[in-house]
Design a protein around this motif. Sequence first.
Motif, PDB file in Angstrom:
ATOM      1  N   LEU A 291       0.864  -1.222  -0.084  1.00 43.02           N
ATOM      2  CA  LEU A 291      -0.062   0.115   0.058  1.00 43.02           C
ATOM      3  C   LEU A 291       0.936   1.156  -0.038  1.00 43.02           C
ATOM      4  O   LEU A 291       1.843   1.453   0.838  1.00 43.02           O
ATOM      5  CB  LEU A 291      -0.816  -0.048   1.048  1.00 43.02           C
ATOM      6  CG  LEU A 291      -1.939   1.080   1.433  1.00 43.02           C
ATOM      7  CD1 LEU A 291      -2.697   1.094   0.246  1.00 43.02           C
ATOM      8  CD2 LEU A 291      -2.639   1.064   2.563  1.00 43.02           C
ATOM      9  N   GLU A 292       0.742   2.178  -0.990  1.00 39.76           N
ATOM     10  CA  GLU A 292       1.465   3.613  -1.120  1.00 39.76           C
ATOM     11  C   GLU A 292       0.481   4.441  -0.123  1.00 39.76           C
ATOM     12  O   GLU A 292      -0.711   4.643  -0.590  1.00 39.76           O
ATOM     13  CB  GLU A 292       1.631   3.943  -2.532  1.00 39.76           C
ATOM     14  CG  GLU A 292       2.395   2.712  -3.174  1.00 39.76           C
ATOM     15  CD  GLU A 292       2.663   3.262  -4.690  1.00 39.76           C
ATOM     16  OE1 GLU A 292       2.797   4.735  -4.711  1.00 39.76           O
ATOM     17  OE2 GLU A 292       2.406   2.642  -5.442  1.00 39.76           O
ATOM     18  N   VAL A 293       0.943   5.040   0.723  1.00 38.99           N
ATOM     19  CA  VAL A 293       0.344   6.026   1.575  1.00 38.99           C
ATOM     20  C   VAL A 293       1.104   7.596   1.471  1.00 38.99           C
ATOM     21  O   VAL A 293       2.219   7.816   1.668  1.00 38.99           O
ATOM     22  CB  VAL A 293       0.508   5.649   3.047  1.00 38.99           C
ATOM     23  CG1 VAL A 293      -0.155   6.835   3.927  1.00 38.99           C
ATOM     24  CG2 VAL A 293      -0.278   4.190   3.203  1.00 38.99           C
ATOM     25  N   PRO A 294       0.208   8.401   0.937  1.00 40.44           N
ATOM     26  CA  PRO A 294       0.728   9.684   0.648  1.00 40.44           C
ATOM     27  C   PRO A 294       1.372  10.490   1.775  1.00 40.44           C
ATOM     28  O   PRO A 294       2.386  11.308   1.464  1.00 40.44           O
ATOM     29  CB  PRO A 294      -0.233  10.733  -0.119  1.00 40.44           C
ATOM     30  CG  PRO A 294      -1.684   9.924   0.594  1.00 40.44           C
ATOM     31  CD  PRO A 294      -1.186   8.501   0.735  1.00 40.44           C
ATOM     32  N   GLY A 295       1.114  10.473   3.024  1.00 40.92           N
ATOM     33  CA  GLY A 295       1.553  11.106   4.030  1.00 40.92           C
ATOM     34  C   GLY A 295       1.263  10.235   5.411  1.00 40.92           C
ATOM     35  O   GLY A 295       0.335   9.437   5.448  1.00 40.92           O
ATOM     36  N   GLU A 296       2.230  10.595   6.340  1.00 42.55           N
ATOM     37  CA  GLU A 296       2.212   9.657   7.431  1.00 42.55           C
ATOM     38  C   GLU A 296       0.720   9.542   8.213  1.00 42.55           C
ATOM     39  O   GLU A 296       0.492   8.764   8.754  1.00 42.55           O
ATOM     40  CB  GLU A 296       3.344  10.066   8.314  1.00 42.55           C
ATOM     41  CG  GLU A 296       3.616   9.202   9.509  1.00 42.55           C
ATOM     42  CD  GLU A 296       5.033   9.498  10.232  1.00 42.55           C
ATOM     43  OE1 GLU A 296       4.897   9.958  11.471  1.00 42.55           O
ATOM     44  OE2 GLU A 296       5.883   9.575   9.651  1.00 42.55           O
ATOM     45  N   ASP A 297       0.197  10.931   8.168  1.00 41.00           N
ATOM     46  CA  ASP A 297      -1.178  11.120   9.005  1.00 41.00           C
ATOM     47  C   ASP A 297      -2.247  10.173   8.360  1.00 41.00           C
ATOM     48  O   ASP A 297      -3.147   9.977   8.987  1.00 41.00           O
ATOM     49  CB  ASP A 297      -1.696  12.574   8.932  1.00 41.00           C
ATOM     50  CG  ASP A 297      -0.815  13.279   9.986  1.00 41.00           C
ATOM     51  OD1 ASP A 297      -0.063  12.764  10.530  1.00 41.00           O
ATOM     52  OD2 ASP A 297      -0.803  14.610  10.046  1.00 41.00           O
ATOM     53  N   ALA A 298      -2.090   9.722   6.965  1.00 42.87           N
ATOM     54  CA  ALA A 298      -3.197   9.242   6.173  1.00 42.87           C
ATOM     55  C   ALA A 298      -3.131   7.528   6.918  1.00 42.87           C
ATOM     56  O   ALA A 298      -4.291   6.918   6.588  1.00 42.87           O
ATOM     57  CB  ALA A 298      -2.839   8.770   4.796  1.00 42.87           C
ATOM     58  N   TRP A 299      -2.274   7.177   7.531  1.00 42.34           N
ATOM     59  CA  TRP A 299      -2.314   5.789   8.086  1.00 42.34           C
ATOM     60  C   TRP A 299      -3.323   5.567   9.256  1.00 42.34           C
ATOM     61  O   TRP A 299      -3.909   4.602   9.242  1.00 42.34           O
ATOM     62  CB  TRP A 299      -1.014   5.330   8.872  1.00 42.34           C
ATOM     63  CG  TRP A 299       0.252   4.946   7.756  1.00 42.34           C
ATOM     64  CD1 TRP A 299       1.337   5.678   7.665  1.00 42.34           C
ATOM     65  CD2 TRP A 299       0.365   3.841   6.988  1.00 42.34           C
ATOM     66  NE1 TRP A 299       2.148   5.083   6.902  1.00 42.34           N
ATOM     67  CE2 TRP A 299       1.565   3.992   6.344  1.00 42.34           C
ATOM     68  CE3 TRP A 299      -0.441   2.441   6.967  1.00 42.34           C
ATOM     69  CZ2 TRP A 299       1.842   2.842   5.308  1.00 42.34           C
ATOM     70  CZ3 TRP A 299      -0.137   1.840   5.941  1.00 42.34           C
ATOM     71  CH2 TRP A 299       1.101   1.847   5.385  1.00 42.34           C
ATOM     72  N   SER A 300      -3.697   6.801   9.907  1.00 46.88           N
ATOM     73  CA  SER A 300      -4.784   6.852  10.699  1.00 46.88           C
ATOM     74  C   SER A 300      -6.058   6.527  10.325  1.00 46.88           C
ATOM     75  O   SER A 300      -7.105   5.974  11.079  1.00 46.88           O
ATOM     76  CB  SER A 300      -4.829   8.151  11.235  1.00 46.88           C
ATOM     77  OG  SER A 300      -5.371   9.296  10.369  1.00 46.88           O
ATOM     78  N   ILE A 301      -6.280   6.375   8.783  1.00 40.94           N
ATOM     79  CA  ILE A 301      -7.547   5.829   8.298  1.00 40.94           C
ATOM     80  C   ILE A 301      -7.693   4.325   8.913  1.00 40.94           C
ATOM     81  O   ILE A 301      -8.891   3.893   9.024  1.00 40.94           O
ATOM     82  CB  ILE A 301      -7.583   6.000   6.900  1.00 40.94           C
ATOM     83  CG1 ILE A 301      -9.013   5.416   6.171  1.00 40.94           C
ATOM     84  CG2 ILE A 301      -6.516   4.972   5.970  1.00 40.94           C
ATOM     85  CD1 ILE A 301      -9.993   6.651   6.865  1.00 40.94           C
ATOM     86  N   LEU A 302      -6.771   3.401   9.039  1.00 41.26           N
ATOM     87  CA  LEU A 302      -6.791   2.159   9.600  1.00 41.26           C
ATOM     88  C   LEU A 302      -7.673   2.189  10.856  1.00 41.26           C
ATOM     89  O   LEU A 302      -8.336   1.224  11.128  1.00 41.26           O
ATOM     90  CB  LEU A 302      -5.446   1.704   9.681  1.00 41.26           C
ATOM     91  CG  LEU A 302      -4.749   1.296   8.373  1.00 41.26           C
ATOM     92  CD1 LEU A 302      -3.328   0.905   8.776  1.00 41.26           C
ATOM     93  CD2 LEU A 302      -5.386   0.360   7.545  1.00 41.26           C
ATOM     94  N   LEU A 303      -7.458   3.287  11.637  1.00 47.51           N
ATOM     95  CA  LEU A 303      -7.967   3.088  13.054  1.00 47.51           C
ATOM     96  C   LEU A 303      -9.431   3.166  12.784  1.00 47.51           C
ATOM     97  O   LEU A 303     -10.410   3.004  13.743  1.00 47.51           O
ATOM     98  CB  LEU A 303      -7.454   4.221  13.918  1.00 47.51           C
ATOM     99  CG  LEU A 303      -6.381   4.146  14.622  1.00 47.51           C
ATOM    100  CD1 LEU A 303      -5.986   5.313  15.483  1.00 47.51           C
ATOM    101  CD2 LEU A 303      -6.216   2.635  15.434  1.00 47.51           C
ATOM    102  N   SER A 304      -9.992   3.920  11.707  1.00 49.31           N
ATOM    103  CA  SER A 304     -11.420   4.184  11.582  1.00 49.31           C
ATOM    104  C   SER A 304     -12.098   2.679  11.302  1.00 49.31           C
ATOM    105  O   SER A 304     -13.387   2.483  11.976  1.00 49.31           O
ATOM    106  CB  SER A 304     -11.893   4.895  10.385  1.00 49.31           C
ATOM    107  OG  SER A 304     -11.587   4.133   9.174  1.00 49.31           O
TER     108      SER A 304
END
Length: 256
Positions: free
Chosen positions: A62-75
């Motif tokens: 998975l390519e993630v554009p920015g570090e903060d975007a990983w937080s979508i997994l928490l949703s």
Amino acid sequence: MSAPQAAASPTPLNIAQRSEQSAVILTVDGVLDAGNSGELRDSITKATFDEPFGVVVDVSGLEVPGEDAWSILLSARWQFETRPEVPIVLVCENRAAREAITRSGVARFMPVFPTDKGALKAVTKLTRRKVHRGEAKLPANLTSLRESRKLVREWLTSWSKPGLVPVALVVVNVFIENVLEHTNSDPVLRLEVDGPTATIAISDTSSAQAVRLASPPKGIDVSGLAIVDALSRAWGCVPTSSGKTVWAIIGPENQL
């Protein structure tokens, strides 16, 4: 005059699913963006529906554009429909990405490992741990403040965690106040005790994210979320398909 350009369509993700050792393994490839993040969240949520041994999400591709975007997994972890008793763990072969996931706070709820083997071994350990959980839907009026405090006190006392009660009452009061002040939602209270820590989470149907206001240039910052920040190990806000969830983790070191 040139014709207006059409809005870009969401980039599709490739999400493959298989079963291994009674766990569901999702392998995700593609570029994560705002348009497809819901697809990933919903795929993880659905994987918990049949209550498997655990869910392993391999994000190595998975390519993630920015570090903060990983937080979508928490949703996915805080979706109202997710089975909270089903552990969700991550696999990522890239060390730098694992470190980014950890810095983002996701690993607090979804531990990350370099291999499927390590993740499956962790799932076995996680299913054996004793986690206490309580959940209640409260009305969208001031009685929720009293009822939420009552429930939190009762749950923590019955789970032999009376030392966490004072801070937990402050945190839940701030979260419920924010829901009542800024939304028309019926707040959903969830409390989990895992070992020495407790997680307080409040879900509502508003997509407006909870944001701590900037501290005043002079004087003491007494905003609700500033108090939560000072009293907890960590706190955050994640979007869900129906709105958002605000959560905070407290431990024995968090005292009034």
